[in-house]
Design a protein around this motif. Structure first.
Motif, PDB file in Angstrom:
ATOM      1  N   PRO A  18       0.822  -1.224   0.000  1.00 52.05           N
ATOM      2  CA  PRO A  18       0.000   0.000   0.000  1.00 52.05           C
ATOM      3  C   PRO A  18       0.856   1.275   0.000  1.00 52.05           C
ATOM      4  O   PRO A  18       1.849   1.361   0.719  1.00 52.05           O
ATOM      5  CB  PRO A  18      -0.795  -0.113   1.305  1.00 52.05           C
ATOM      6  N   GLN A  19       0.444   2.237  -0.827  1.00 46.59           N
ATOM      7  CA  GLN A  19       1.215   3.477  -0.997  1.00 46.59           C
ATOM      8  C   GLN A  19       0.584   4.682  -0.318  1.00 46.59           C
ATOM      9  O   GLN A  19       1.245   5.703  -0.128  1.00 46.59           O
ATOM     10  CB  GLN A  19       1.362   3.792  -2.500  1.00 46.59           C
ATOM     11  N   ARG A  20      -0.712   4.590   0.004  1.00 47.89           N
ATOM     12  CA  ARG A  20      -1.399   5.738   0.624  1.00 47.89           C
ATOM     13  C   ARG A  20      -2.076   5.270   1.907  1.00 47.89           C
ATOM     14  O   ARG A  20      -3.052   4.528   1.886  1.00 47.89           O
ATOM     15  CB  ARG A  20      -2.420   6.351  -0.341  1.00 47.89           C
ATOM     16  N   ILE A  21      -1.518   5.708   3.030  1.00 48.77           N
ATOM     17  CA  ILE A  21      -1.950   5.206   4.343  1.00 48.77           C
ATOM     18  C   ILE A  21      -2.703   6.285   5.116  1.00 48.77           C
ATOM     19  O   ILE A  21      -2.234   7.426   5.218  1.00 48.77           O
ATOM     20  CB  ILE A  21      -0.725   4.792   5.195  1.00 48.77           C
ATOM     21  N   VAL A  22      -3.862   5.907   5.680  1.00 49.26           N
ATOM     22  CA  VAL A  22      -4.521   6.763   6.667  1.00 49.26           C
ATOM     23  C   VAL A  22      -4.378   6.043   8.008  1.00 49.26           C
ATOM     24  O   VAL A  22      -4.720   4.867   8.119  1.00 49.26           O
ATOM     25  CB  VAL A  22      -6.013   6.999   6.329  1.00 49.26           C
ATOM     26  N   SER A  23      -3.838   6.736   9.012  1.00 47.42           N
ATOM     27  CA  SER A  23      -3.670   6.132  10.337  1.00 47.42           C
ATOM     28  C   SER A  23      -4.596   6.802  11.339  1.00 47.42           C
ATOM     29  O   SER A  23      -4.552   8.019  11.519  1.00 47.42           O
ATOM     30  CB  SER A  23      -2.227   6.272  10.807  1.00 47.42           C
ATOM     31  N   LEU A  37       8.061   5.603   6.800  1.00 49.62           N
ATOM     32  CA  LEU A  37       6.934   5.666   5.857  1.00 49.62           C
ATOM     33  C   LEU A  37       6.270   7.036   5.776  1.00 49.62           C
ATOM     34  O   LEU A  37       5.127   7.158   5.337  1.00 49.62           O
ATOM     35  CB  LEU A  37       5.891   4.598   6.249  1.00 49.62           C
ATOM     36  N   GLU A  38       6.995   8.068   6.203  1.00 49.64           N
ATOM     37  CA  GLU A  38       6.412   9.416   6.243  1.00 49.64           C
ATOM     38  C   GLU A  38       5.705   9.810   4.948  1.00 49.64           C
ATOM     39  O   GLU A  38       4.589  10.324   4.964  1.00 49.64           O
ATOM     40  CB  GLU A  38       7.503  10.453   6.572  1.00 49.64           C
ATOM     41  N   ASP A  39       6.351   9.556   3.817  1.00 47.97           N
ATOM     42  CA  ASP A  39       5.799   9.997   2.525  1.00 47.97           C
ATOM     43  C   ASP A  39       4.521   9.262   2.140  1.00 47.97           C
ATOM     44  O   ASP A  39       3.764   9.735   1.293  1.00 47.97           O
ATOM     45  CB  ASP A  39       6.831   9.805   1.410  1.00 47.97           C
ATOM     46  N   LYS A  40       4.284   8.096   2.736  1.00 50.68           N
ATOM     47  CA  LYS A  40       3.095   7.317   2.366  1.00 50.68           C
ATOM     48  C   LYS A  40       1.889   7.640   3.243  1.00 50.68           C
ATOM     49  O   LYS A  40       0.772   7.244   2.931  1.00 50.68           O
ATOM     50  CB  LYS A  40       3.419   5.823   2.425  1.00 50.68           C
ATOM     51  N   ILE A  41       2.135   8.323   4.351  1.00 48.32           N
ATOM     52  CA  ILE A  41       1.031   8.657   5.264  1.00 48.32           C
ATOM     53  C   ILE A  41       0.316   9.887   4.722  1.00 48.32           C
ATOM     54  O   ILE A  41       0.919  10.946   4.575  1.00 48.32           O
ATOM     55  CB  ILE A  41       1.562   8.928   6.688  1.00 48.32           C
ATOM     56  N   VAL A  42      -0.989   9.735   4.407  1.00 46.93           N
ATOM     57  CA  VAL A  42      -1.713  10.870   3.843  1.00 46.93           C
ATOM     58  C   VAL A  42      -2.715  11.477   4.831  1.00 46.93           C
ATOM     59  O   VAL A  42      -3.016  12.662   4.771  1.00 46.93           O
ATOM     60  CB  VAL A  42      -2.437  10.487   2.524  1.00 46.93           C
ATOM     61  N   GLY A  43      -3.210  10.662   5.785  1.00 45.68           N
ATOM     62  CA  GLY A  43      -4.195  11.177   6.726  1.00 45.68           C
ATOM     63  C   GLY A  43      -3.937  10.692   8.141  1.00 45.68           C
ATOM     64  O   GLY A  43      -3.510   9.550   8.343  1.00 45.68           O
ATOM     65  N   ILE A  44      -4.198  11.575   9.136  1.00 46.49           N
ATOM     66  CA  ILE A  44      -3.987  11.229  10.552  1.00 46.49           C
ATOM     67  C   ILE A  44      -5.129  11.825  11.388  1.00 46.49           C
ATOM     68  O   ILE A  44      -5.942  12.598  10.870  1.00 46.49           O
ATOM     69  CB  ILE A  44      -2.637  11.789  11.071  1.00 46.49           C
ATOM     70  N   THR A  45      -5.161  11.510  12.688  1.00 42.09           N
ATOM     71  CA  THR A  45      -6.168  12.117  13.568  1.00 42.09           C
ATOM     72  C   THR A  45      -5.585  13.355  14.243  1.00 42.09           C
ATOM     73  O   THR A  45      -4.370  13.562  14.245  1.00 42.09           O
ATOM     74  CB  THR A  45      -6.598  11.151  14.704  1.00 42.09           C
ATOM     75  N   LYS A  46      -6.478  14.126  14.863  1.00 41.87           N
ATOM     76  CA  LYS A  46      -6.010  15.329  15.572  1.00 41.87           C
ATOM     77  C   LYS A  46      -5.190  14.969  16.823  1.00 41.87           C
ATOM     78  O   LYS A  46      -4.517  15.809  17.394  1.00 41.87           O
ATOM     79  CB  LYS A  46      -7.193  16.214  15.952  1.00 41.87           C
ATOM     80  N   PHE A  47      -5.271  13.687  17.243  1.00 37.80           N
ATOM     81  CA  PHE A  47      -4.496  13.248  18.412  1.00 37.80           C
ATOM     82  C   PHE A  47      -3.131  12.698  18.042  1.00 37.80           C
ATOM     83  O   PHE A  47      -2.358  12.297  18.907  1.00 37.80           O
ATOM     84  CB  PHE A  47      -5.276  12.180  19.193  1.00 37.80           C
ATOM     85  N   CYS A  48      -2.844  12.647  16.743  1.00 35.23           N
ATOM     86  CA  CYS A  48      -1.536  12.151  16.293  1.00 35.23           C
ATOM     87  C   CYS A  48      -0.508  13.282  16.452  1.00 35.23           C
ATOM     88  O   CYS A  48      -0.271  14.045  15.520  1.00 35.23           O
ATOM     89  CB  CYS A  48      -1.618  11.675  14.846  1.00 35.23           C
ATOM     90  N   PHE A 123       4.254  -3.114   4.382  1.00 37.04           N
ATOM     91  CA  PHE A 123       4.733  -1.886   3.728  1.00 37.04           C
ATOM     92  C   PHE A 123       6.150  -2.047   3.176  1.00 37.04           C
ATOM     93  O   PHE A 123       6.791  -1.073   2.807  1.00 37.04           O
ATOM     94  CB  PHE A 123       4.664  -0.710   4.703  1.00 37.04           C
ATOM     95  N   ASN A 124       6.612  -3.300   3.188  1.00 37.04           N
ATOM     96  CA  ASN A 124       7.917  -3.584   2.596  1.00 37.04           C
ATOM     97  C   ASN A 124       9.061  -2.832   3.292  1.00 37.04           C
ATOM     98  O   ASN A 124       9.912  -2.240   2.634  1.00 37.04           O
ATOM     99  CB  ASN A 124       7.857  -3.218   1.112  1.00 37.04           C
ATOM    100  N   VAL A 125       9.022  -2.827   4.617  1.00 41.73           N
ATOM    101  CA  VAL A 125      10.108  -2.192   5.386  1.00 41.73           C
ATOM    102  C   VAL A 125      10.590  -3.176   6.460  1.00 41.73           C
ATOM    103  O   VAL A 125      10.723  -2.844   7.628  1.00 41.73           O
ATOM    104  CB  VAL A 125       9.656  -0.850   6.034  1.00 41.73           C
ATOM    105  N   ARG A 126      10.854  -4.403   6.008  1.00 43.89           N
ATOM    106  CA  ARG A 126      11.212  -5.474   6.948  1.00 43.89           C
ATOM    107  C   ARG A 126      12.444  -5.170   7.795  1.00 43.89           C
ATOM    108  O   ARG A 126      12.468  -5.457   8.979  1.00 43.89           O
ATOM    109  CB  ARG A 126      11.453  -6.772   6.186  1.00 43.89           C
ATOM    110  N   THR A 127      13.473  -4.606   7.148  1.00 46.78           N
ATOM    111  CA  THR A 127      14.721  -4.339   7.873  1.00 46.78           C
ATOM    112  C   THR A 127      14.486  -3.343   8.997  1.00 46.78           C
ATOM    113  O   THR A 127      14.923  -3.544  10.130  1.00 46.78           O
ATOM    114  CB  THR A 127      15.797  -3.780   6.902  1.00 46.78           C
TER     115      THR A 127
END
Length: 279
Positions: A18-23, A37-48, A123-127
């Motif tokens: 997945p390339q576009r993440i909402v957390s 994964l900063e660049d893939k995060i597109v949406g967050i909550t006000k508590f983030c 998200f393909n960030v195993r390492t």
């Protein structure tokens, strides 16, 4: 096509990672950032609130219990990350109409490490994910060595005031209290069921008369008046304001948490000395 299974046992297939993440979970937003994964995060909550700059660079889609569905839809996410305790089943069902909703379920450090491992694969960030798991395991082991000679004390961990609510069994908070050799007086209390029961503080003495009262910095702003009032209902409890993030956030935050717990134990030790000198 790869098959993935979340912590509720729901199965998903993804063609590509997945390339576009909402957390929708603050501690998981921080973890995703720490996994690179900063660049893939597109949406967050006000508590983030971690990392700090996200509130100006990411779209805020509401809170953890109420979300703006249209806003999320407009972000065209490939995946939405939720948590069983933080988000409601209604939210999960509603958002499943947009894209896959991955739900984590965390009671222990093992569950936490499983989530990090899942994210590594997903998200393909195993390492990176393995690096964080190793850091957490190392910090935990180091802390267990530190704490092994401490005596067990009893505690009540307050998360809300008026009505007073505590963390009880089957909570991540309780799991961390146990690791701290703190016996939660409400953990196995037959009178109080549920994970965050409302309690009658006037009965605290007969219900376990704790050595320590922890007042969490979130989600409620406890102050000295609360501390005084609660203290009156125990024989000798010391009241300690604690950092709620350290006790209730999972993810990469745990590495900092173990460091914090060491300082906290030293602080409690000093309080104990002051207390015994004043008698």
């Amino acid at each position: 096509m790869k098959i993935f299974v979340d912590q509720l046992g729901t199965q998903y297939t993804f063609e590509n990672s997945p390339q576009r993440i909402v957390s929708l979970v603050p501690s998981q937003t921080e973890l995703l950032y720490d996994l690179g994964l900063e660049d893939k995060i597109v949406g967050i909550t006000k508590f983030c609130v971690h990392p700090f700059h996200f509130k100006s660079t990411k779209t805020i889609v509401g809170g953890t219990k109420q979300v703006k569905v249209d806003k999320i839809k407009a972000l065209q996410p490939d995946i939405i990350i939720c948590n069983k305790e933080e988000n409601t089943i209604e939210i999960v069902e509603e958002l499943s109409k947009i894209c896959p909703v991955w739900v984590t379920d965390i009671y222990t450090i093992e569950d936490n490490n499983k989530m990090i491992e899942d994210f590594g694969r997903l998200f393909n960030v195993r390492t990176e994910s393995q690096k964080w798991i190793d850091k957490i395991n190392f910090a935990k082991q180091d802390f267990l060595n530190f704490i092994k000679d401490y005596e067990t004390q009893s505690v009540a961990y307050f998360i809300w005031g008026k009505p007073y609510m505590v963390a009880a069994q089957d909570t991540f908070i309780n799991h961390l209290l146990e690791l701290n050799k703190l016996n939660n007086i409400y953990a196995n209390h037959e009178k109080y069921t549920g994970r965050y029961p409302e309690v009658v503080v006037q009965k605290m003495r007969i219900q376990g008369d704790p050595d320590l009262l922890f007042l969490s910095s979130e989600p409620f702003p406890f102050n000295d008046e609360h501390a005084f009032e609660l203290g009156r209902h125990t024989h000798h409890a010391k009241t300690v304001f604690v950092d709620g993030e350290m006790f209730s956030w999972y993810g990469s935050r745990l590495v900092k948490a173990f460091d914090y717990f060491k300082k906290l134990r030293s602080r409690i030790g000093e309080l104990h000395l002051q207390h015994s000198h004043s008698h």
